[in-house]
Motif scaffolding. Structure first.
Motif, PDB file in Angstrom:
ATOM      1  N   ALA A   1       6.346  14.668  13.826  1.00 49.81           N
ATOM      2  CA  ALA A   1       6.617  14.708  12.464  1.00 49.81           C
ATOM      3  C   ALA A   1       7.792  13.583  11.890  1.00 49.81           C
ATOM      4  N   LYS A   2       8.870  13.763  12.638  1.00 52.06           N
ATOM      5  CA  LYS A   2       9.993  12.942  12.386  1.00 52.06           C
ATOM      6  C   LYS A   2       9.901  11.566  12.651  1.00 52.06           C
ATOM      7  N   VAL A   3       8.944  10.932  13.722  1.00 49.88           N
ATOM      8  CA  VAL A   3       8.747   9.752  13.935  1.00 49.88           C
ATOM      9  C   VAL A   3       7.850   9.361  12.627  1.00 49.88           C
ATOM     10  N   GLY A   4       6.795  10.349  12.291  1.00 43.92           N
ATOM     11  CA  GLY A   4       6.051   9.890  11.266  1.00 43.92           C
ATOM     12  C   GLY A   4       6.709   9.630   9.910  1.00 43.92           C
ATOM     13  N   GLU A   5       7.542  10.283   9.634  1.00 43.53           N
ATOM     14  CA  GLU A   5       8.408  10.250   8.440  1.00 43.53           C
ATOM     15  C   GLU A   5       8.811   8.897   8.399  1.00 43.53           C
ATOM     16  N   ILE A   6       9.609   8.511   9.475  1.00 47.06           N
ATOM     17  CA  ILE A   6      10.226   7.169   9.429  1.00 47.06           C
ATOM     18  C   ILE A   6       9.209   6.014   9.081  1.00 47.06           C
ATOM     19  N   HIS A   7       8.194   6.329   9.795  1.00 48.15           N
ATOM     20  CA  HIS A   7       6.923   5.345   9.637  1.00 48.15           C
ATOM     21  C   HIS A   7       6.320   5.141   8.444  1.00 48.15           C
TER      22      HIS A   7
ATOM     23  N   GLY B   1       5.041  -2.044   1.661  1.00 46.62           N
ATOM     24  CA  GLY B   1       3.595  -1.884   1.194  1.00 46.62           C
ATOM     25  C   GLY B   1       3.458  -2.894  -0.245  1.00 46.62           C
ATOM     26  N   THR B   2       2.386  -2.701  -0.727  1.00 46.80           N
ATOM     27  CA  THR B   2       1.837  -3.037  -1.944  1.00 46.80           C
ATOM     28  C   THR B   2       2.646  -2.019  -3.013  1.00 46.80           C
ATOM     29  N   GLY B   3       3.496  -2.515  -3.959  1.00 46.12           N
ATOM     30  CA  GLY B   3       3.974  -1.577  -5.057  1.00 46.12           C
ATOM     31  C   GLY B   3       5.182  -1.050  -4.486  1.00 46.12           C
ATOM     32  N   GLY B   4       5.976  -1.525  -3.377  1.00 49.35           N
ATOM     33  CA  GLY B   4       7.058  -1.193  -2.669  1.00 49.35           C
ATOM     34  C   GLY B   4       7.997  -1.376  -3.329  1.00 49.35           C
ATOM     35  N   LEU B   5       9.125  -2.048  -2.425  1.00 55.03           N
ATOM     36  CA  LEU B   5      10.320  -2.351  -2.913  1.00 55.03           C
ATOM     37  C   LEU B   5      10.109  -3.733  -4.201  1.00 55.03           C
ATOM     38  N   SER B   6      10.807  -3.488  -5.399  1.00 54.42           N
ATOM     39  CA  SER B   6      10.565  -4.302  -6.364  1.00 54.42           C
ATOM     40  C   SER B   6      11.227  -5.910  -6.148  1.00 54.42           C
ATOM     41  N   ASN B   7      10.570  -6.864  -6.778  1.00 62.21           N
ATOM     42  CA  ASN B   7      11.119  -8.164  -6.182  1.00 62.21           C
ATOM     43  C   ASN B   7      12.282  -8.303  -7.273  1.00 62.21           C
ATOM     44  N   ASN B   8      12.631  -7.587  -8.257  1.00 58.82           N
ATOM     45  CA  ASN B   8      13.759  -8.264  -8.993  1.00 58.82           C
ATOM     46  C   ASN B   8      14.138  -6.987 -10.026  1.00 58.82           C
ATOM     47  N   ASN B   9      15.079  -7.149 -10.945  1.00 59.43           N
ATOM     48  CA  ASN B   9      15.466  -5.778 -11.704  1.00 59.43           C
ATOM     49  C   ASN B   9      14.415  -5.375 -12.834  1.00 59.43           C
ATOM     50  N   VAL B  10      14.022  -6.518 -13.541  1.00 61.32           N
ATOM     51  CA  VAL B  10      13.040  -6.376 -14.413  1.00 61.32           C
ATOM     52  C   VAL B  10      11.802  -5.573 -13.805  1.00 61.32           C
ATOM     53  N   ALA B  11      11.416  -6.133 -12.494  1.00 62.34           N
ATOM     54  CA  ALA B  11      10.444  -5.512 -12.032  1.00 62.34           C
ATOM     55  C   ALA B  11      10.793  -3.866 -11.648  1.00 62.34           C
ATOM     56  N   ALA B  12      12.013  -3.651 -11.258  1.00 62.29           N
ATOM     57  CA  ALA B  12      12.314  -2.166 -11.056  1.00 62.29           C
ATOM     58  C   ALA B  12      12.170  -1.284 -12.140  1.00 62.29           C
ATOM     59  N   VAL B  13      12.606  -1.866 -13.417  1.00 66.95           N
ATOM     60  CA  VAL B  13      12.661  -1.187 -14.663  1.00 66.95           C
ATOM     61  C   VAL B  13      11.157  -1.116 -14.769  1.00 66.95           C
ATOM     62  N   HIS B  14      10.049  -1.936 -14.795  1.00 72.41           N
ATOM     63  CA  HIS B  14       8.798  -1.752 -15.147  1.00 72.41           C
ATOM     64  C   HIS B  14       8.313  -0.647 -14.261  1.00 72.41           C
TER      65      HIS B  14
ATOM     66  N   ALA C   1      16.817   2.863   1.114  1.00 72.54           N
ATOM     67  CA  ALA C   1      17.596   2.801   2.431  1.00 72.54           C
ATOM     68  C   ALA C   1      17.938   4.255   2.626  1.00 72.54           C
ATOM     69  N   GLN C   2      18.217   5.003   1.715  1.00 72.61           N
ATOM     70  CA  GLN C   2      18.680   6.405   2.109  1.00 72.61           C
ATOM     71  C   GLN C   2      17.463   7.186   2.734  1.00 72.61           C
ATOM     72  N   THR C   3      16.395   7.060   2.099  1.00 78.05           N
ATOM     73  CA  THR C   3      15.196   7.694   2.688  1.00 78.05           C
ATOM     74  C   THR C   3      14.904   7.338   4.117  1.00 78.05           C
ATOM     75  N   VAL C   4      14.947   5.976   4.429  1.00 78.93           N
ATOM     76  CA  VAL C   4      14.910   5.753   5.919  1.00 78.93           C
ATOM     77  C   VAL C   4      15.795   6.120   6.882  1.00 78.93           C
ATOM     78  N   VAL C   5      17.065   5.994   6.487  1.00 82.43           N
ATOM     79  CA  VAL C   5      18.483   6.420   7.407  1.00 82.43           C
ATOM     80  C   VAL C   5      18.295   7.811   7.563  1.00 82.43           C
TER      81      VAL C   5
ATOM     82  N   GLN D   1       5.663   2.684   3.036  1.00 83.72           N
ATOM     83  CA  GLN D   1       5.720   2.724   1.606  1.00 83.72           C
ATOM     84  C   GLN D   1       6.515   1.685   0.974  1.00 83.72           C
ATOM     85  N   ILE D   2       7.606   1.394   1.441  1.00 85.71           N
ATOM     86  CA  ILE D   2       8.670   0.470   0.883  1.00 85.71           C
ATOM     87  C   ILE D   2       8.233  -1.170   1.257  1.00 85.71           C
TER      88      ILE D   2
END
Length: 365
Positions: A145-151, A159-172, A116-120, A156-157
Motif C-alpha cells: 500500500a505504501k509503495v502504491g501511494e508513492i507511485h 500526468g495530464t492535468g498534473g503540475l502546472s506549467n506556470n503561475n497563471v495555469a496554477a491559478v486557473h 513535493a510534500q505528498t511524494v516525500v 498524478q503529478i
C-alpha cells in the motif's frame, strides 16, 4: 556489517533525509537560499522540467526498493543502491522547490510544495514501514500500500492535468477546483425551493442526529430565495468566465511578466473567498430566516465580488494584458468580444441585485 544491517542504516538515513527535506520544502518562500545561489536565475520552465525528471527517478528507485525488500523474501544487497538513490533524489527534490522565486508566482510555488510534500511523505512512510517489519505476512499488505501511494502520487503529478506549467495555469487550476462549490450552492437552493413547494419540511440531514428538519419556507422566504438565486447564478457565471476568458491560454503566455503574477496570486485567494461567501449566504435561506444575518452575508458576498473586480481591473490595466484582450479580430476574422465590458456589466448587475435585496430586507425589519 552485514547487508541487512547496511540496509537498515540506509532506510534510517532515508527516513531522516525525508524529514529534513520536508522541513526545507515547507520553508520555501520564494527566496533562493545562499547554498543554491549559483542556480538562483533558473527559469521556471527548467525548474519544472527538473522536478518532473526527479519524480521519474524516485518512481524507479521506489520500485527497485520494493522488489529488493519484499518482506517475504528480502534481498538486502540489492536494496542498497536504490535506497541511496532515493535519499539523493529526495534531497534534490527539496532543493528544486527552493529554486522557485517570488517572481515565478506564489500559487505555483504552493502547488510545487504540496506536490513535493505528498511524494516525500509517502517515501518516508515506506521507509518507516520497512524499518518496522516484524511479520512478513502481516506487513506485506501494508508495504504494498505504501509503495502504491508513492507511485500514485507521482503519476498524478506527472500526468495530464498534473503540475502546472506556470503561475497563471496554477491559478486557473485553483479556480476550476472552486467552481464545484458554486454549482453545489445553486443545487442546494434548488432543493430548498422544491421542498418549500411540496409543502413538506426540508430534510437537511440533521434528523439523522435527532434534530428536527428545517420547516418549509413561507411565501416571503421563497421570494427571498428566488432573489438570492438570481444573485448566485450571476456569481457562478462570473466565476466561470474568469476561468474561461481571463485565466486562459493567452494570459498564461504572459506568466513570466513581473507584474502579472502578483495580481493573479490575489485572484487565487479571491476564488476561495467567493464560494465561502456564497455558502454562508445559502445557510441563511433555511427557515426561519434571520433577516439581519442575511443582510450581513449579502455584504460579505459583495466584498468578495468587489475583491475580484478590483484585481481584474488591476490586471486589465497592465498594457500587455490590455493589448492581449483588445485584439480587434480573432484569427478567424471575427470581431473579438469586449472582455472588460462584459465583466463591468456583470459586476454592476451583481451589485445592483445585492443592493436591492439588502434594502428590501432592511425595510422589512
Amino acid at each position: 556489517m552485514s547487508d541487512k544491517q547496511k540496509s537498515i542504516v540506509s532506510l534510517t538515513v532515508l527516513k531522516e533525509t525525508c524529514n529534513d527535506a520536508l522541513a526545507s520544502i515547507a520553508a520555501a518562500d520564494g527566496v533562493v537560499p545562499d547554498d543554491l545561489s549559483d542556480l538562483q536565475d533558473s527559469d521556471f520552465t527548467v525548474i519544472r522540467k527538473d522536478f518532473i525528471s526527479l519524480l521519474a527517478y524516485l518512481y524507479s528507485a521506489t520500485t527497485k526498493t520494493a522488489l529488493s525488500l519484499k518482506p517475504s523474501s528480502p534481498t538486502y544487497s540489492a536494496s542498497l543502491t536504490p535506497l541511496k538513490d532515493l535519499s539523493t533524489n529526495v534531497s534534490r527534490l527539496s532543493s528544486n522547490v527552493r529554486l522557485v522565486r517570488k517572481e515565478h508566482g506564489a500559487t505555483v510555488l504552493k502547488e510545487l510544495q504540496s506536490s513535493a510534500q505528498t511524494v516525500v511523505s509517502a517515501i518516508q512512510n515506506l521507509a518507516q514501514t520497512l524499518l518496522t517489519v516484524s511479520s512478513p505476512e502481516k506487513e506485506g499488505e501494508e508495504y504494498l500500500a505504501k509503495v502504491g501511494e508513492i507511485h500514485h502520487a507521482i503519476e498524478q503529478i506527472r500526468g495530464t492535468g498534473g503540475l502546472s506549467n506556470n503561475n497563471v495555469a496554477a491559478v486557473h487550476k485553483v479556480w476550476l477546483a472552486d467552481q464545484a462549490s458554486l454549482v453545489d450552492a445553486l443545487q442546494e437552493l434548488k432543493e430548498i425551493a422544491e421542498s418549500g413547494e411540496d409543502g413538506e419540511d426540508f430534510d437537511d440531514g440533521w434528523n439523522e442526529l435527532g434534530v428536527e428538519p428545517s420547516p418549509k419556507l413561507t411565501e416571503e422566504e421563497l421570494r427571498r430565495l428566488n432573489k438570492v438565486e438570481s444573485i448566485l447564478k450571476l456569481c457562478n457565471l462570473l466565476h466561470k468566465n474568469v476561468i474561461k476568458k481571463v485565466l486562459s491560454a493567452p494570459l498564461q503566455g504572459l506568466a513570466s511578466h513581473k507584474d502579472v503574477n502578483p495580481i493573479v496570486d490575489e485572484l487565487a485567494s479571491d476564488s476561495a473567498a467567493l464560494p465561502a461567501a456564497v455558502d454562508d449566504l445559502v445557510s441563511t435561506i433555511y427557515s426561519p430566516q434571520d433577516v439581519t444575518d442575511m443582510v450581513d452575508q449579502l455584504q460579505s458576498l459583495s466584498g468578495a465580488v468587489l475583491g475580484i473586480q478590483s484585481n481584474l481591473n488591476a490586471l486589465f490595466a497592465l498594457d500587455l494584458v490590455a493589448e492581449l484582450f483588445n485584439q480587434p479580430l480573432t484569427s478567424s476574422g471575427k470581431k473579438t468580444p469586449d472582455v472588460r465590458k462584459w465583466f463591468d456589466t456583470c459586476f454592476e448587475e451583481i451589485k445592483s441585485l445585492i443592493t436591492q435585496l439588502s434594502n428590501s430586507l432592511q425595510d422589512s425589519q
